[in-house]
Design a protein around this motif. Structure first.
Motif, PDB file in Angstrom:
ATOM      1  N   TYR A  46       0.982  -1.104   0.138  1.00  0.00           N
ATOM      2  CA  TYR A  46      -0.167  -0.619  -0.526  1.00  0.00           C
ATOM      3  C   TYR A  46       1.106   1.539  -0.108  1.00  0.00           C
ATOM      4  CZ  TYR A  46      -3.655  -3.264   1.273  1.00  0.00           C
ATOM      5  OH  TYR A  46      -4.846  -4.088   1.477  1.00  0.00           O
ATOM      6  N   LYS A  47       0.338   1.897  -0.771  1.00  0.00           N
ATOM      7  CA  LYS A  47       1.250   3.258  -0.761  1.00  0.00           C
ATOM      8  C   LYS A  47       0.954   4.857   0.295  1.00  0.00           C
ATOM      9  CE  LYS A  47       2.616   3.019  -5.278  1.00  0.00           C
ATOM     10  NZ  LYS A  47       2.834   3.863  -6.702  1.00  0.00           N
ATOM     11  N   LEU A  48      -0.674   5.033   0.331  1.00  0.00           N
ATOM     12  CA  LEU A  48      -1.403   6.143   0.762  1.00  0.00           C
ATOM     13  C   LEU A  48      -2.577   6.017   1.828  1.00  0.00           C
ATOM     14  CD1 LEU A  48      -2.677   8.118  -2.116  1.00  0.00           C
ATOM     15  CD2 LEU A  48      -0.753   8.284  -0.810  1.00  0.00           C
ATOM     16  N   CYS A  49      -3.084   4.400   1.897  1.00  0.00           N
ATOM     17  CA  CYS A  49      -3.518   3.987   3.164  1.00  0.00           C
ATOM     18  C   CYS A  49      -3.030   2.420   3.333  1.00  0.00           C
ATOM     19  CB  CYS A  49      -5.471   4.072   2.550  1.00  0.00           C
ATOM     20  SG  CYS A  49      -6.456   3.564   3.750  1.00  0.00           S
ATOM     21  N   VAL A  50      -2.289   2.940   4.344  1.00  0.00           N
ATOM     22  CA  VAL A  50      -1.591   1.268   5.264  1.00  0.00           C
ATOM     23  C   VAL A  50      -2.540   1.355   5.696  1.00  0.00           C
ATOM     24  CG1 VAL A  50       0.113   0.134   6.047  1.00  0.00           C
ATOM     25  CG2 VAL A  50       0.853   2.413   4.685  1.00  0.00           C
ATOM     26  N   PRO A  51      -2.983  -0.638   5.952  1.00  0.00           N
ATOM     27  CA  PRO A  51      -4.234  -0.751   7.046  1.00  0.00           C
ATOM     28  C   PRO A  51      -2.883  -1.512   8.388  1.00  0.00           C
ATOM     29  CG  PRO A  51      -4.185  -2.748   5.054  1.00  0.00           C
ATOM     30  CD  PRO A  51      -2.562  -1.573   4.752  1.00  0.00           C
ATOM     31  N   ARG A  52      -3.539  -1.163   9.791  1.00  0.00           N
ATOM     32  CA  ARG A  52      -3.679  -1.862  10.477  1.00  0.00           C
ATOM     33  C   ARG A  52      -4.430  -3.011  10.997  1.00  0.00           C
ATOM     34  NH1 ARG A  52      -0.825   2.369  14.161  1.00  0.00           N
ATOM     35  NH2 ARG A  52      -0.406   1.157  15.039  1.00  0.00           N
ATOM     36  N   LYS A  53      -4.392  -4.045  10.899  1.00  0.00           N
ATOM     37  CA  LYS A  53      -6.122  -5.115  11.091  1.00  0.00           C
ATOM     38  C   LYS A  53      -5.716  -5.497  12.896  1.00  0.00           C
ATOM     39  CE  LYS A  53      -7.394  -9.201   9.971  1.00  0.00           C
ATOM     40  NZ  LYS A  53      -7.252 -10.744   9.206  1.00  0.00           N
ATOM     41  N   LEU A  54      -4.656  -5.472  13.201  1.00  0.00           N
ATOM     42  CA  LEU A  54      -4.347  -5.830  14.433  1.00  0.00           C
ATOM     43  C   LEU A  54      -4.198  -5.001  15.633  1.00  0.00           C
ATOM     44  CD1 LEU A  54      -2.262  -9.138  14.118  1.00  0.00           C
ATOM     45  CD2 LEU A  54      -4.729  -8.746  14.176  1.00  0.00           C
ATOM     46  N   ALA A  55      -4.615  -3.656  15.462  1.00  0.00           N
ATOM     47  CA  ALA A  55      -4.768  -2.197  16.364  1.00  0.00           C
ATOM     48  C   ALA A  55      -5.528  -2.731  16.919  1.00  0.00           C
ATOM     49  CB  ALA A  55      -4.406  -0.740  15.232  1.00  0.00           C
ATOM     50  N   ASP A  56      -5.442  -2.231  17.962  1.00  0.00           N
ATOM     51  CA  ASP A  56      -6.257  -1.720  19.318  1.00  0.00           C
ATOM     52  C   ASP A  56      -6.920  -0.890  19.213  1.00  0.00           C
ATOM     53  OD1 ASP A  56      -4.925   0.192  20.663  1.00  0.00           O
ATOM     54  OD2 ASP A  56      -4.006  -1.177  22.088  1.00  0.00           O
ATOM     55  N   ALA A  57      -7.763  -0.154  20.231  1.00  0.00           N
ATOM     56  CA  ALA A  57      -8.512   0.983  20.199  1.00  0.00           C
ATOM     57  C   ALA A  57      -8.298   2.487  19.899  1.00  0.00           C
ATOM     58  CB  ALA A  57      -9.996   0.712  20.982  1.00  0.00           C
ATOM     59  N   ALA A  58      -7.091   2.623  21.078  1.00  0.00           N
ATOM     60  CA  ALA A  58      -6.052   3.538  20.849  1.00  0.00           C
ATOM     61  C   ALA A  58      -5.724   3.726  19.883  1.00  0.00           C
ATOM     62  CB  ALA A  58      -5.161   3.872  22.220  1.00  0.00           C
ATOM     63  N   GLU A  59      -4.888   2.981  19.274  1.00  0.00           N
ATOM     64  CA  GLU A  59      -3.842   3.318  18.409  1.00  0.00           C
ATOM     65  C   GLU A  59      -5.077   3.472  16.620  1.00  0.00           C
ATOM     66  OE1 GLU A  59      -1.943  -0.463  17.506  1.00  0.00           O
ATOM     67  OE2 GLU A  59      -0.690  -0.467  18.879  1.00  0.00           O
ATOM     68  N   TRP A  60      -5.987   2.619  16.762  1.00  0.00           N
ATOM     69  CA  TRP A  60      -7.202   2.328  15.470  1.00  0.00           C
ATOM     70  C   TRP A  60      -7.839   4.516  15.500  1.00  0.00           C
ATOM     71  CZ3 TRP A  60      -7.948   2.424  10.984  1.00  0.00           C
ATOM     72  CH2 TRP A  60     -10.061   2.548  10.975  1.00  0.00           C
ATOM     73  N   SER A  61      -8.489   5.113  17.125  1.00  0.00           N
ATOM     74  CA  SER A  61      -8.650   6.120  17.257  1.00  0.00           C
ATOM     75  C   SER A  61      -7.243   7.107  16.616  1.00  0.00           C
ATOM     76  CB  SER A  61      -8.622   6.337  18.564  1.00  0.00           C
ATOM     77  OG  SER A  61     -10.088   5.446  19.165  1.00  0.00           O
ATOM     78  N   ALA A  62      -5.746   6.429  16.890  1.00  0.00           N
ATOM     79  CA  ALA A  62      -5.088   8.014  16.277  1.00  0.00           C
ATOM     80  C   ALA A  62      -4.699   7.694  14.733  1.00  0.00           C
ATOM     81  CB  ALA A  62      -3.316   7.354  16.817  1.00  0.00           C
ATOM     82  N   ASP A  63      -4.594   6.048  14.605  1.00  0.00           N
ATOM     83  CA  ASP A  63      -4.819   6.072  12.951  1.00  0.00           C
ATOM     84  C   ASP A  63      -6.101   6.494  12.178  1.00  0.00           C
ATOM     85  OD1 ASP A  63      -3.423   4.638  10.479  1.00  0.00           O
ATOM     86  OD2 ASP A  63      -4.609   2.612  10.842  1.00  0.00           O
ATOM     87  N   LEU A  64      -6.838   7.014  12.566  1.00  0.00           N
ATOM     88  CA  LEU A  64      -8.060   6.505  12.417  1.00  0.00           C
ATOM     89  C   LEU A  64      -8.156   8.592  11.924  1.00  0.00           C
ATOM     90  CD1 LEU A  64     -10.973   6.905  11.388  1.00  0.00           C
ATOM     91  CD2 LEU A  64     -11.933   6.896  13.170  1.00  0.00           C
ATOM     92  N   ALA A  65      -6.934   9.344  13.188  1.00  0.00           N
ATOM     93  CA  ALA A  65      -7.003  10.789  12.933  1.00  0.00           C
ATOM     94  C   ALA A  65      -6.291  11.007  12.064  1.00  0.00           C
ATOM     95  CB  ALA A  65      -6.819  11.270  14.041  1.00  0.00           C
ATOM     96  N   GLU A  66      -4.987   9.878  11.795  1.00  0.00           N
ATOM     97  CA  GLU A  66      -4.223  10.477  10.409  1.00  0.00           C
ATOM     98  C   GLU A  66      -4.931  10.361   9.572  1.00  0.00           C
ATOM     99  OE1 GLU A  66       0.044   8.311   8.991  1.00  0.00           O
ATOM    100  OE2 GLU A  66      -1.325   8.174  11.108  1.00  0.00           O
ATOM    101  N   LYS A  67      -5.505   9.205   8.513  1.00  0.00           N
ATOM    102  CA  LYS A  67      -5.889   8.936   7.620  1.00  0.00           C
ATOM    103  C   LYS A  67      -7.183  10.103   7.471  1.00  0.00           C
ATOM    104  CE  LYS A  67      -5.390   3.800   7.311  1.00  0.00           C
ATOM    105  NZ  LYS A  67      -3.995   3.684   8.149  1.00  0.00           N
ATOM    106  N   VAL A  68      -8.001  10.525   8.512  1.00  0.00           N
ATOM    107  CA  VAL A  68      -8.576  11.292   7.681  1.00  0.00           C
ATOM    108  C   VAL A  68      -8.352  12.774   7.469  1.00  0.00           C
ATOM    109  CG1 VAL A  68     -10.715  13.007   9.506  1.00  0.00           C
ATOM    110  CG2 VAL A  68     -10.797  10.260   9.370  1.00  0.00           C
ATOM    111  N   THR A  69      -6.849  12.544   8.319  1.00  0.00           N
ATOM    112  CA  THR A  69      -6.237  14.313   8.058  1.00  0.00           C
ATOM    113  C   THR A  69      -5.656  13.898   7.068  1.00  0.00           C
ATOM    114  OG1 THR A  69      -5.884  15.390  10.303  1.00  0.00           O
ATOM    115  CG2 THR A  69      -5.068  15.935   8.567  1.00  0.00           C
TER     116      THR A  69
END
Length: 340
Positions: A46-69
């Motif tokens: 992946y280039k722009l949207c790297v998935p993190r399947k095993l991320a917990d809730a806190a990691e997903w919140s940070a990853d979500l904010a980064e992807k939304v930005t």
């Protein structure tokens, strides 16, 4: 809008897929590179949207904010950012289809953007779903990939991230999830529309529906009922002229999509007019020859309809209304009932 940036294929596989995918990409106004890139993502990173399947809730919140930005910057970008936006969305959908990102998290990401409220972005996302859906449903490595894609589309429609109509119009018929539209019903409606478009015969019954055609018909009927030459023509010439005019009337009814019953009714009116002028009337004979070209059953139906439609009320016009019996049922007057 600026011209899209030219990109080189990622690998030899992409280069081999260009001739087959280019027509499909052109039908959806997509860049060829990201249209065939979907097939290569099975082996590429992946280039722009790297998935993190095993991320917990806190990691997903940070990853979500980064992807939304990142996605927000791509949405606000100029035309040169359209391909990057397409690539980001395509990588996200592919990550979901490959079970590297859950459907719920993908829908949550889309819900935090302006895709659900902006129609141009919805169309871009629908094109992305078409590409990935085409890849995931035509030759998927497993049935699970198709089921995940169906679940994603159903969740997008359920959470109002994508309208159902746009999903049904953008995806291939085989890729439309059952939650959006039943494939059997969609194919049935599609076949019905094709059959109706191919085999429906248009017939103009009312004069206002085709004024030009019926004007030409009146002119030809009047010519046919006025075959009076000075000096008098030979019988062979009269017969030849009568046949030519009758053929022209039949051709006009066919090429102009005029109702044959309406044409017969007009011919009967002119025939009756000639008989009122003189009896026997030689000018009415060509009209009679035209009427004889049609089946007797059709001619009888038209005459009966004319008599019922113009029959005077029972008891005469001067009879008292109190003594009149109940009026008979009205004759059929709708054009569909008049058609044979």
């Amino acid at each position: 809008q600026a011209e899209p940036r030219a990109r080189q294929p990622h690998c030899a596989l992409c280069a081999r897929l260009v001739p087959a995918i280019a027509p499909l990409a052109g039908a959806h106004a997509l860049s060829v590179e990201w249209a065939y890139a979907g097939f290569a993502w099975m082996a590429l990173g992946y280039k722009l949207c790297v998935p993190r399947k095993l991320a917990d809730a806190a990691e997903w919140s940070a990853d979500l904010a980064e992807k939304v930005t990142v996605l927000g910057e791509l949405e606000k970008g100029r035309a040169d950012k359209v391909e990057d936006l397409q690539l980001f969305l395509a990588e996200m959908v592919w990550a979901v289809v490959r079970d590297e990102l859950s459907v719920a998290r993908a829908v949550e990401l889309i819900a935090k953007t302006s895709i659900a409220t902006r129609e141009p972005l919805q169309q871009i996302f629908a094109d992305v779903l078409w590409v990935v859906g085409f890849s995931a449903t035509e030759a998927p490595p497993s049935r699970e990939m198709r089921d995940i894609f169906y679940a994603l589309c159903a969740a997008l429609e359920r959470e109002a991230a994508m309208p159902r109509k746009l999903l049904a119009l953008s995806l291939e018929t085989e890729a439309v999830p059952p939650a959006v539209c039943q494939m059997a019903a969609l194919k049935k409606k599609h076949n019905q529309a094709k059959t109706k478009a191919r085999y429906t015969i248009t017939r103009y019954n009312l004069l206002r529906e085709h004024t030009e055609g019926f004007s030409k018909l009146v002119y030809l009927l009047e010519r046919l009922a006025s075959l009076d030459f000075e000096p008098r023509a030979a019988p062979e010439q009269l017969e030849q002229t009568e046949n030519v005019l009758a053929d022209d009337i039949v051709r006009l009814a066919g090429f102009g999509h005029l109702c044959p019953n309406r044409m017969l009714a007009m011919a009967l009116d002119i025939y009756e007019l000639r008989l009122r002028e003189q009896e026997p009337c030689l000018l009415a004979k060509p009209i009679l020859g035209l009427l004889q070209r049609f089946p007797p059953k059709r001619l009888t139906e038209v005459v009966v309809f004319q008599l019922l439609a113009h029959a005077p009320p029972a008891g005469g016009r001067d009879a008292p209304r109190a003594a009149q019996p109940p009026p008979p049922p009205a004759p059929p007057s709708r054009p569909t009932q008049f058609l044979a």
